[in-house]
Each structure stands twice: as structure tokens, then as C-alpha cells.
Design a protein around this motif. Structure first.
Motif, PDB file in Angstrom:
ATOM      1  N   GLU A 142       0.827  -1.203   0.000  1.00  0.00           N
ATOM      2  CA  GLU A 142       0.000   0.000   0.000  1.00  0.00           C
ATOM      3  C   GLU A 142       0.868   1.263   0.000  1.00  0.00           C
ATOM      4  O   GLU A 142       0.506   2.276  -0.614  1.00  0.00           O
ATOM      5  N   VAL A 143       1.995   1.208   0.686  1.00  0.00           N
ATOM      6  CA  VAL A 143       2.938   2.332   0.666  1.00  0.00           C
ATOM      7  C   VAL A 143       3.414   2.579  -0.764  1.00  0.00           C
ATOM      8  O   VAL A 143       3.464   3.725  -1.234  1.00  0.00           O
ATOM      9  N   MET A 144       3.752   1.511  -1.481  1.00  0.00           N
ATOM     10  CA  MET A 144       4.194   1.655  -2.866  1.00  0.00           C
ATOM     11  C   MET A 144       3.067   2.162  -3.763  1.00  0.00           C
ATOM     12  O   MET A 144       3.292   2.926  -4.705  1.00  0.00           O
ATOM     13  N   THR A 169      -8.274  16.376   9.008  1.00  0.00           N
ATOM     14  CA  THR A 169      -6.983  16.064   9.631  1.00  0.00           C
ATOM     15  C   THR A 169      -7.147  15.886  11.133  1.00  0.00           C
ATOM     16  O   THR A 169      -6.616  14.938  11.729  1.00  0.00           O
ATOM     17  N   GLY A 170      -7.905  16.794  11.750  1.00  0.00           N
ATOM     18  CA  GLY A 170      -8.171  16.668  13.179  1.00  0.00           C
ATOM     19  C   GLY A 170      -8.927  15.391  13.512  1.00  0.00           C
ATOM     20  O   GLY A 170      -8.637  14.727  14.521  1.00  0.00           O
ATOM     21  N   LEU A 171      -9.878  15.008  12.654  1.00  0.00           N
ATOM     22  CA  LEU A 171     -10.649  13.788  12.893  1.00  0.00           C
ATOM     23  C   LEU A 171      -9.759  12.550  12.844  1.00  0.00           C
ATOM     24  O   LEU A 171      -9.851  11.668  13.715  1.00  0.00           O
ATOM     25  N   LEU A 172      -8.878  12.476  11.831  1.00  0.00           N
ATOM     26  CA  LEU A 172      -8.023  11.297  11.707  1.00  0.00           C
ATOM     27  C   LEU A 172      -6.987  11.223  12.824  1.00  0.00           C
ATOM     28  O   LEU A 172      -6.713  10.146  13.369  1.00  0.00           O
ATOM     29  N   HIS A 178      -9.450   3.864   1.286  1.00  0.00           N
ATOM     30  CA  HIS A 178      -8.695   3.159   2.321  1.00  0.00           C
ATOM     31  C   HIS A 178      -9.245   3.475   3.710  1.00  0.00           C
ATOM     32  O   HIS A 178      -9.232   2.615   4.597  1.00  0.00           O
ATOM     33  N   VAL A 179      -9.703   4.699   3.918  1.00  0.00           N
ATOM     34  CA  VAL A 179     -10.351   5.028   5.189  1.00  0.00           C
ATOM     35  C   VAL A 179     -11.607   4.173   5.364  1.00  0.00           C
ATOM     36  O   VAL A 179     -11.889   3.658   6.459  1.00  0.00           O
ATOM     37  N   ASP A 204      -3.557   7.155   8.559  1.00  0.00           N
ATOM     38  CA  ASP A 204      -3.320   8.471   9.167  1.00  0.00           C
ATOM     39  C   ASP A 204      -2.061   9.126   8.613  1.00  0.00           C
ATOM     40  O   ASP A 204      -2.056  10.315   8.275  1.00  0.00           O
ATOM     41  N   VAL A 205      -0.982   8.354   8.510  1.00  0.00           N
ATOM     42  CA  VAL A 205       0.291   8.905   8.035  1.00  0.00           C
ATOM     43  C   VAL A 205       0.175   9.353   6.581  1.00  0.00           C
ATOM     44  O   VAL A 205       0.673  10.422   6.204  1.00  0.00           O
ATOM     45  N   VAL A 206      -0.495   8.550   5.753  1.00  0.00           N
ATOM     46  CA  VAL A 206      -0.675   8.929   4.347  1.00  0.00           C
ATOM     47  C   VAL A 206      -1.450  10.236   4.254  1.00  0.00           C
ATOM     48  O   VAL A 206      -1.130  11.112   3.447  1.00  0.00           O
ATOM     49  N   TRP A 207      -2.462  10.401   5.086  1.00  0.00           N
ATOM     50  CA  TRP A 207      -3.253  11.630   5.038  1.00  0.00           C
ATOM     51  C   TRP A 207      -2.409  12.852   5.399  1.00  0.00           C
ATOM     52  O   TRP A 207      -2.570  13.920   4.802  1.00  0.00           O
ATOM     53  N   LEU A 208      -1.512  12.711   6.358  1.00  0.00           N
ATOM     54  CA  LEU A 208      -0.671  13.853   6.727  1.00  0.00           C
ATOM     55  C   LEU A 208       0.179  14.301   5.542  1.00  0.00           C
ATOM     56  O   LEU A 208       0.316  15.502   5.275  1.00  0.00           O
TER      57      LEU A 208
END
Length: 294
Positions: free
Chosen positions: A96-98, A165-168, A242-243, A281-285
Motif C-alpha cells: 500500500e505504501v508503494m 486532519t483533526g478527525l483522523l 482506504h479510510v 493516518d500517516v498517508v493523510w498527513l
């Protein structure tokens, strides 16, 4: 056949009996791909093929996962199986990272290489009206000076993306609290915080849906809005998908917790879903910073 064991003992490495589930899942996926391909090309029967394929696939996965849960709760999974699951989930998240790296790479290449190249002196003869400005949002500022890309407004970080962003970030915190509560064997507290996490994920999806409606109706920002529109909707859309998948994982883990599944010592099902959620979460940031701010 299953691994031979004495009654009540855990096999070193559990091998299930031959199963039709992989074949049925592949059968359902065949009709999903066939139907989707035909539907987008204007063939109405493709929608029915897609529906049939999804029903076959989802019903197969339901039965398959139910059997795996029964095997786990029946004590058939040893430490070796636990290690196998952890490696499997790790490689899945790496894939998924790739996947997202490809889309982030497309955004990077368009901004850092393609746009400046189209605006250099060598291309001024072919595209005299083109201006290498990101995002290419208006007439004369598009990658199509002929006007085939309609003028649009970009989506900034305020306020819907910032709210999401705050929600995640909050959901990552509530999930961590639930995990520590499970380790402390406080099941009621774990379930309560898990329901809060699921609710936060669902709220994120509703906010993103409202954001898309605002983009289409008020900003004229669409998937066809040049490279900005395509990268924006591909990145945010796939992340939203993905969420949704992660929220379903957490929902089913919560329902299993309510049935008494998992212990403070053995709860990789919970941990695997948590790994996936933290990855989301990290992907969204990264997406929030690179797509909405830059």
C-alpha cells in the motif's frame, strides 16, 4: 487435510483442509473486472455483472473470514501462525505504501519536471500561451491553451481538509487508548473507545463527501481538470477508499470484542487493523501537506 493434532492441543503450524474459497473469490473478481470494464464503456449489462461479482466476492469473504475466526477462537493458531500473520500484514501495508508512492510520484513529476519543461523556450513555439504556473487553474494557465480544460478553483486547506486532519489524528489517539485498555483487560473501556474511533472514521468520510460536492458544484474542480484535478481526486479518492476499508476493519474488530474475542496476550486481529489505520493516518498527513498546502 488439517494438521494432525491431539484433542485440545495447538498444532505447530495449522494447515486448513482444501477449500473452495480462493476459487470462488477469483470467480467473483472475474465478474467484477468484466462488469466494471463493460459498464464504463457504455454497456448496461456491465453493471449487473459487477453486482453479481461483488455479491459472490463479499459472500465468499464473509464465509472465509468466519471460518478463520472460528479456527482462531478454537485454539488452532500457534505462535508460528501469529508470526505468519504479522509478516503478511507488514508486506500488505508495504504494498500500500508503494501504491500511494506512485501517485505522490506522479504529483512530484508533474510539478517539478513536466510543468517547467512545457514552459521552457523549446516549447514556446508550440505553446506560446502556456504559462508554467502551478496549479494550472485558468484559461491560458492550463496545459491545454486551446481551452479544453475548463477554468476551476483549487481546494485549499481550510476548513474541510483541516477538520478531516483533526478527525483522523483524534481517531489514531482513541484507537491507541483502546489498545492499551485491551492490554489492561478492560474490555468495556476498549469497546467504548473503539466505537468512538469508528464514528470518527465515518465522520471523515461524510466530510470528504461534502468536500467533493463543494469541489464539483462551487469550484468546478473535477477529475478532468488537468493534472491538478486528476492527481487531487486520485490521491484523495483512493485515500478515502482506504479510510472506508479501515473503518470496516475497526467495526468488525469492535463487534468481535463485544462477542468476547481477543485477550490481552493474543489479539493480532486488533493489532493488524490498528497498523492499517495508523498507516492511513500517516498517508493523510503527507497528502494534507503536499496537496492542500503546496
Amino acid at each position: 487435510m488439517s494438521a494432525a493434532t491431539h484433542h485440545g492441543s495447538t498444532p505447530y503450524y495449522y494447515v486448513p483442509s482444501p477449500s473452495r474459497h480462493p476459487a470462488m473469490a477469483a470467480f467473483g473478481l472475474f465478474f467484477v473486472v468484466l462488469g466494471a470494464g463493460q459498464w464504463v464503456n457504455g454497456h448496461g449489462w456491465g453493471a449487473w455483472s459487477l453486482l453479481v461479482g461483488m455479491l459472490i466476492l463479499l459472500s465468499t469473504l464473509f464465509v472465509w473470514f468466519r471460518e478463520a475466526i472460528a479456527e482462531s477462537e478454537g485454539g488452532m493458531y500457534s505462535e508460528r501462525i501469529d508470526v505468519s500473520f504479522r509478516w503478511s500484514m507488514s508486506w500488505f501495508i508495504f504494498s500500500e505504501v508503494m501504491f500511494f508512492a506512485a501517485f505522490f510520484g506522479a504529483l512530484y513529476w508533474a510539478r517539478v519536471h513536466t510543468l517547467p519543461m512545457l514552459g521552457n523556450l523549446d516549447h514556446q513555439i508550440l505553446w506560446p500561451d502556456f504559462k508554467a504556473i502551478w496549479p494550472s487553474a485558468g484559461g491560458g494557465l492550463t496545459a491545454s491553451p486551446a481551452g479544453t480544460v475548463e477554468p476551476f478553483a483549487t481546494m485549499g486547506p481550510f476548513w474541510l481538509p483541516t477538520i478531516n486532519t483533526g478527525l483522523l489524528l483524534t481517531s489514531g489517539l482513541t484507537l491507541t487508548i483502546a489498545h492499551h485498555a485491551l492490554i489492561a483487560n478492560k474490555r468495556a473501556k476498549t469497546i467504548a473507545w473503539m466505537w468512538i474511533t469508528v464514528a470518527l472514521g465515518l465522520t471523515f468520510l461524510f466530510v470528504q463527501g461534502y468536500e467533493y460536492a463543494h469541489a464539483y458544484s462551487d469550484l468546478n474542480l473535477k477529475l478532468s481538470s488537468g493534472i491538478f484535478g486528476s492527481t487531487f481526486f486520485m490521491l484523495t479518492g483512493f485515500h478515502g477508499f482506504h479510510v472506508f476499508i479501515g473503518m470496516l476493519m475497526l467495526l468488525f474488530i469492535t463487534l468481535r470484542l463485544m462477542k468476547g474475542h481477543f485477550t490481552p496476550q493474543r489479539h493480532f486481529g486488533f493489532e493488524g487493523a490498528a497498523w492499517y489505520w495508523h498507516f492511513v493516518d500517516v498517508v493523510w498527513l503527507g497528502l494534507y501537506f503536499l496537496v492542500y498546502w503546496l
